[in-house]
Motif scaffolding. Sequence first.
Motif, PDB file in Angstrom:
ATOM      1  N   UNK A  28       0.838  -1.187   0.000  1.00  0.00           N
ATOM      2  CA  UNK A  28       0.000   0.000   0.000  1.00  0.00           C
ATOM      3  C   UNK A  28       0.878   1.243   0.000  1.00  0.00           C
ATOM      4  N   UNK A  29       0.277   2.381  -0.279  1.00  0.00           N
ATOM      5  CA  UNK A  29       1.039   3.620  -0.309  1.00  0.00           C
ATOM      6  C   UNK A  29       1.522   4.027   1.069  1.00  0.00           C
ATOM      7  N   UNK A  30       2.419   4.994   1.091  1.00  0.00           N
ATOM      8  CA  UNK A  30       2.928   5.496   2.371  1.00  0.00           C
ATOM      9  C   UNK A  30       1.812   6.147   3.181  1.00  0.00           C
ATOM     10  N   UNK A  31       0.868   6.788   2.498  1.00  0.00           N
ATOM     11  CA  UNK A  31      -0.265   7.424   3.177  1.00  0.00           C
ATOM     12  C   UNK A  31      -1.398   6.409   3.305  1.00  0.00           C
ATOM     13  N   UNK A  32      -1.230   5.496   4.232  1.00  0.00           N
ATOM     14  CA  UNK A  32      -2.201   4.414   4.411  1.00  0.00           C
ATOM     15  C   UNK A  32      -3.461   4.945   5.084  1.00  0.00           C
ATOM     16  N   UNK A  44      -9.082   2.293   6.614  1.00  0.00           N
ATOM     17  CA  UNK A  44      -9.648   1.084   6.013  1.00  0.00           C
ATOM     18  C   UNK A  44      -8.544   0.117   5.608  1.00  0.00           C
ATOM     19  N   UNK A  45      -7.455   0.643   5.079  1.00  0.00           N
ATOM     20  CA  UNK A  45      -6.336  -0.206   4.667  1.00  0.00           C
ATOM     21  C   UNK A  45      -5.620  -0.805   5.879  1.00  0.00           C
ATOM     22  N   UNK A  46      -5.533  -0.056   6.967  1.00  0.00           N
ATOM     23  CA  UNK A  46      -4.933  -0.595   8.194  1.00  0.00           C
ATOM     24  C   UNK A  46      -5.755  -1.772   8.691  1.00  0.00           C
ATOM     25  N   UNK A  47      -7.080  -1.622   8.700  1.00  0.00           N
ATOM     26  CA  UNK A  47      -7.929  -2.722   9.161  1.00  0.00           C
ATOM     27  C   UNK A  47      -7.849  -3.907   8.220  1.00  0.00           C
ATOM     28  N   UNK A  48      -7.642  -3.654   6.928  1.00  0.00           N
ATOM     29  CA  UNK A  48      -7.509  -4.747   5.964  1.00  0.00           C
ATOM     30  C   UNK A  48      -6.241  -5.564   6.221  1.00  0.00           C
ATOM     31  N   UNK A  49      -5.221  -4.945   6.840  1.00  0.00           N
ATOM     32  CA  UNK A  49      -4.012  -5.695   7.203  1.00  0.00           C
ATOM     33  C   UNK A  49      -4.324  -6.763   8.248  1.00  0.00           C
ATOM     34  N   UNK A 107       4.645  -1.522  10.176  1.00  0.00           N
ATOM     35  CA  UNK A 107       5.642  -0.680   9.519  1.00  0.00           C
ATOM     36  C   UNK A 107       5.751  -1.126   8.070  1.00  0.00           C
ATOM     37  N   UNK A 108       6.298  -0.216   7.243  1.00  0.00           N
ATOM     38  CA  UNK A 108       6.489  -0.568   5.845  1.00  0.00           C
ATOM     39  C   UNK A 108       7.918  -1.062   5.684  1.00  0.00           C
ATOM     40  N   UNK A 109       8.048  -2.308   5.237  1.00  0.00           N
ATOM     41  CA  UNK A 109       9.357  -2.953   5.121  1.00  0.00           C
ATOM     42  C   UNK A 109       9.519  -3.505   3.711  1.00  0.00           C
ATOM     43  N   UNK A 110      10.518  -3.011   3.001  1.00  0.00           N
ATOM     44  CA  UNK A 110      10.745  -3.431   1.613  1.00  0.00           C
ATOM     45  C   UNK A 110       9.501  -3.229   0.753  1.00  0.00           C
ATOM     46  N   UNK A 111       8.790  -2.131   1.021  1.00  0.00           N
ATOM     47  CA  UNK A 111       7.605  -1.793   0.237  1.00  0.00           C
ATOM     48  C   UNK A 111       6.339  -2.497   0.657  1.00  0.00           C
ATOM     49  N   UNK A 112       6.411  -3.347   1.695  1.00  0.00           N
ATOM     50  CA  UNK A 112       5.249  -4.138   2.136  1.00  0.00           C
ATOM     51  C   UNK A 112       4.944  -3.812   3.593  1.00  0.00           C
ATOM     52  N   UNK A 113       3.675  -3.585   3.917  1.00  0.00           N
ATOM     53  CA  UNK A 113       3.281  -3.330   5.305  1.00  0.00           C
ATOM     54  C   UNK A 113       3.277  -4.642   6.076  1.00  0.00           C
ATOM     55  N   UNK A 114       4.072  -4.692   7.152  1.00  0.00           N
ATOM     56  CA  UNK A 114       4.214  -5.898   7.974  1.00  0.00           C
ATOM     57  C   UNK A 114       3.929  -5.568   9.440  1.00  0.00           C
ATOM     58  N   UNK A 115       3.695  -6.621  10.225  1.00  0.00           N
ATOM     59  CA  UNK A 115       3.456  -6.480  11.666  1.00  0.00           C
ATOM     60  C   UNK A 115       4.807  -6.415  12.372  1.00  0.00           C
ATOM     61  N   UNK A 116       5.096  -5.271  12.994  1.00  0.00           N
ATOM     62  CA  UNK A 116       6.353  -5.149  13.726  1.00  0.00           C
ATOM     63  C   UNK A 116       6.165  -5.514  15.201  1.00  0.00           C
ATOM     64  N   UNK A 117       4.995  -5.163  15.747  1.00  0.00           N
ATOM     65  CA  UNK A 117       4.695  -5.467  17.148  1.00  0.00           C
ATOM     66  C   UNK A 117       3.273  -6.005  17.235  1.00  0.00           C
TER      67      UNK A 117
END
Length: 260
Positions: A81-85, A88-93, A188-198
């Motif tokens: 997703x874009x940097x400006x998440x 709705x996109x956060x919940x989709x994660x 966090x965005x890691x290598x262009x992909x939003x991942x769970x950091x915590x």
Amino acid sequence: MKFSAAIVGFSFLCVASGFAPNSHPKQYTALHAPENTITRIGTIASSTELGARPKKGAKKSGNSVNLVTKARNEMNEKAKLGDSISEKEVRALFELWNSALATGDSRIVAARYAKKPVLLPTVSDQPRTDYESVKDYFDSFLLKKPQGKIVDGIIHIGNGWASDMGIYEFTMGATGDKVKARYTYNYIKEDGVWKIQHHHSSVMPEEIAMGKAITEDEVRGLFSLWNNALATLDPKKVASRYAKKGVLLPTVSDVPRTDF
């Protein structure tokens, strides 16, 4: 042996973590992405599920590895997703993570976490801080066939990060039990992909204080904790699973054991 001490320890596993950024929180109640978030690929056995290990000289299934890779790639594409998440996109994660649970494969679930994650899980005292330890936790948890939904949550969005905190509920497909818990996801965005950091998850404290009866599934979970302690080959970790005044009548000793 009484389980009271073990239950309390198993319930209060983690403390809530705070986040430094000072953005204004917005109330955000359950919003779900479409059900088919990823292509259904069926249940794929994890290489460490149930503690199984391939026989010496045995080759890994290429088909299984390909399916896992396919599922990871699909999820990564949806999490680019874009940097400006948006909220709705956060919940989709969360829905992506939930879809990973539905595959039944701990490798796919662990792939949703960042390279240096912190998972403070519901039913383990051990923080999980890398891929292998996250996968190890889900080896056991996925046997319950969990599916989660957000009951209520608050989303924060900052520069290059997002967090989702609140209450979620799991339905355990293996038993039909429903379990509510508090959660925190920090993305966090890691290598262009939003991942769970915590990821922090803990049972509802008022249910513990009111003396809610332990379920059969939770009792069996206590055995899994003891069995996991055995797997460490560390006698201190095994002994720590017993109550302060526990009584052990062992298989290969005539002497009752009554202290640490």
